[in-house]
Design a protein around this motif. Structure first.
Motif, PDB file in Angstrom:
ATOM      1  N   LEU A 293      -1.507  33.658  26.878  1.00  0.00           N
ATOM      2  CA  LEU A 293      -0.228  33.523  27.489  1.00  0.00           C
ATOM      3  C   LEU A 293       0.485  32.037  26.855  1.00  0.00           C
ATOM      4  N   SER A 294       1.920  32.470  27.001  1.00  0.00           N
ATOM      5  CA  SER A 294       2.662  31.307  26.535  1.00  0.00           C
ATOM      6  C   SER A 294       4.418  31.427  27.058  1.00  0.00           C
ATOM      7  N   ILE A 295       4.933  30.324  27.272  1.00  0.00           N
ATOM      8  CA  ILE A 295       6.245  30.431  27.382  1.00  0.00           C
ATOM      9  C   ILE A 295       6.951  29.723  26.389  1.00  0.00           C
ATOM     10  N   SER A 296       8.234  30.066  25.952  1.00  0.00           N
ATOM     11  CA  SER A 296       8.820  29.468  24.907  1.00  0.00           C
ATOM     12  C   SER A 296      10.310  29.044  25.317  1.00  0.00           C
TER      13      SER A 296
ATOM     14  N   ASN B  44       7.864  24.349  26.640  1.00  0.00           N
ATOM     15  CA  ASN B  44       7.154  25.252  26.022  1.00  0.00           C
ATOM     16  C   ASN B  44       5.612  25.130  26.476  1.00  0.00           C
ATOM     17  N   PHE B  45       4.811  26.119  26.487  1.00  0.00           N
ATOM     18  CA  PHE B  45       3.509  26.092  26.941  1.00  0.00           C
ATOM     19  C   PHE B  45       2.429  27.021  26.457  1.00  0.00           C
ATOM     20  N   SER B  46       1.257  26.921  26.087  1.00  0.00           N
ATOM     21  CA  SER B  46       0.490  28.110  25.792  1.00  0.00           C
ATOM     22  C   SER B  46      -0.933  27.833  26.248  1.00  0.00           C
ATOM     23  N   LEU B  47      -1.427  28.700  26.464  1.00  0.00           N
ATOM     24  CA  LEU B  47      -2.927  28.771  26.889  1.00  0.00           C
ATOM     25  C   LEU B  47      -3.752  29.659  25.843  1.00  0.00           C
ATOM     26  N   GLU B  48      -5.024  28.757  25.382  1.00  0.00           N
ATOM     27  CA  GLU B  48      -5.751  29.562  24.600  1.00  0.00           C
ATOM     28  C   GLU B  48      -6.854  29.929  25.231  1.00  0.00           C
TER      29      GLU B  48
ATOM     30  N   LEU C  26       8.525  34.538  28.227  1.00  0.00           N
ATOM     31  CA  LEU C  26       7.122  34.541  28.636  1.00  0.00           C
ATOM     32  C   LEU C  26       6.312  35.514  27.961  1.00  0.00           C
ATOM     33  N   GLN C  27       5.317  35.247  27.329  1.00  0.00           N
ATOM     34  CA  GLN C  27       4.319  36.506  26.445  1.00  0.00           C
ATOM     35  C   GLN C  27       3.041  36.237  27.025  1.00  0.00           C
ATOM     36  N   LEU C  28       2.588  37.655  27.361  1.00  0.00           N
ATOM     37  CA  LEU C  28       1.157  37.643  27.706  1.00  0.00           C
ATOM     38  C   LEU C  28       0.361  38.469  26.818  1.00  0.00           C
ATOM     39  N   GLN C  29      -0.698  38.133  26.387  1.00  0.00           N
ATOM     40  CA  GLN C  29      -1.567  39.075  25.572  1.00  0.00           C
ATOM     41  C   GLN C  29      -1.770  40.427  26.340  1.00  0.00           C
TER      42      GLN C  29
ATOM     43  N   ALA D 197     -12.130  39.715  41.351  1.00  0.00           N
ATOM     44  CA  ALA D 197     -11.033  40.454  40.509  1.00  0.00           C
ATOM     45  C   ALA D 197     -11.551  40.451  39.238  1.00  0.00           C
ATOM     46  N   GLN D 198     -12.127  39.374  38.567  1.00  0.00           N
ATOM     47  CA  GLN D 198     -12.809  39.128  37.418  1.00  0.00           C
ATOM     48  C   GLN D 198     -11.535  39.115  36.460  1.00  0.00           C
ATOM     49  N   PRO D 199     -10.576  38.147  36.664  1.00  0.00           N
ATOM     50  CA  PRO D 199      -9.402  38.023  36.130  1.00  0.00           C
ATOM     51  C   PRO D 199      -9.916  37.187  34.743  1.00  0.00           C
ATOM     52  N   ASP D 200      -8.879  37.607  33.466  1.00  0.00           N
ATOM     53  CA  ASP D 200      -8.854  36.592  32.357  1.00  0.00           C
ATOM     54  C   ASP D 200      -8.389  35.156  32.532  1.00  0.00           C
ATOM     55  N   VAL D 201      -7.680  35.036  33.601  1.00  0.00           N
ATOM     56  CA  VAL D 201      -7.074  33.784  33.655  1.00  0.00           C
ATOM     57  C   VAL D 201      -6.877  33.452  35.121  1.00  0.00           C
ATOM     58  N   LEU D 202      -7.403  32.479  35.821  1.00  0.00           N
ATOM     59  CA  LEU D 202      -7.074  31.934  37.004  1.00  0.00           C
ATOM     60  C   LEU D 202      -6.021  30.812  37.006  1.00  0.00           C
TER      61      LEU D 202
END
Length: 193
Positions: free
Chosen positions: A4-7, A23-27, A60-63, A163-168
């Motif tokens: 996910l990222s914001i630009s 700007n922010f991104s999470l790998e 905002l972009q999400l995989q 919920a077994q999320p990808d991101v908490l």
């Protein structure tokens, strides 16, 4: 690759800019902590990443297919519910799909329902809730209204984890937690993918 990222993010309340071209991104595999004074936009940023609030401007972009769960500073829990019931809210889709499948409505697309059930592991949602209760050392029969702030926070974390999320996305995750619970949370986050 960023999950996910914001630009060029902009967010203001009145004349106060909280995000000004941010700007922010999470790998994958990253753990990020937001540190700042009260009122500087930490919670707002988390709510934007959780798609609860929107940016004034920016992207905002999400995989694709990414699942995330947001745990607020002060989680809202139904006081009359049991811990089991509240944690089960984290698998609401699984519960609903399995109930839908068990009805066997001939007008429903049962092949799709079964495929979705298998994809999200809905056949065994009760087992996931029980395992989460055990991991968090929670008694599922206790009523939420009788719990301390620390136990309520643990229940909210359990609802998110089941919920077994990808991101908490955790907002002030140590609020109401004692030192032992903070150590537990640290271990949990270190083991979270």
């Amino acid at each position: 690759m960023a999950v996910l990222s914001i630009s060029n993010a902009h967010l203001a309340f009145g004349h106060v800019a909280l995000l000004d071209g941010a700007n922010f991104s999470l790998e994958i595999g990253e753990r990020v902590g937001l540190i700042g004074r009260n009122g500087t936009g930490k919670s707002s940023l988390l709510k934007i990443l959780a798609q609860i609030e929107k940016l004034d401007d920016g992207l905002l972009q999400l995989q694709q297919g990414l699942t995330s769960v947001y745990v607020p500073q002060e989680p809202e829990l139904r006081a009359e519910a049991t811990i089991f019931d509240v944690i089960s809210e984290g698998v609401a889709e699984a519960k609903a799909l399995r109930e839908r499948y068990e009805i066997h409505d001939e007008n429903d697309d049962l092949a799709w329902v079964q495929e979705r059930i298998e994809h999200i592991g809905a056949w065994n949602w009760e087992q996931r809730v029980e395992e989460t209760l055990q991991r968090l050392d929670l008694d599922g029969s206790r009523v939420i209204g009788s719990l301390s702030g620390g136990l309520k926070k643990r229940v909210a974390l359990g609802r998110a984890l089941v919920a077994q999320p990808d991101v908490l996305l955790l907002d002030e995750p140590t609020n109401h937690l004692d030192l032992d619970a903070i150590t537990w949370l640290e271990e949990l986050l270190n083991n979270f993918k």
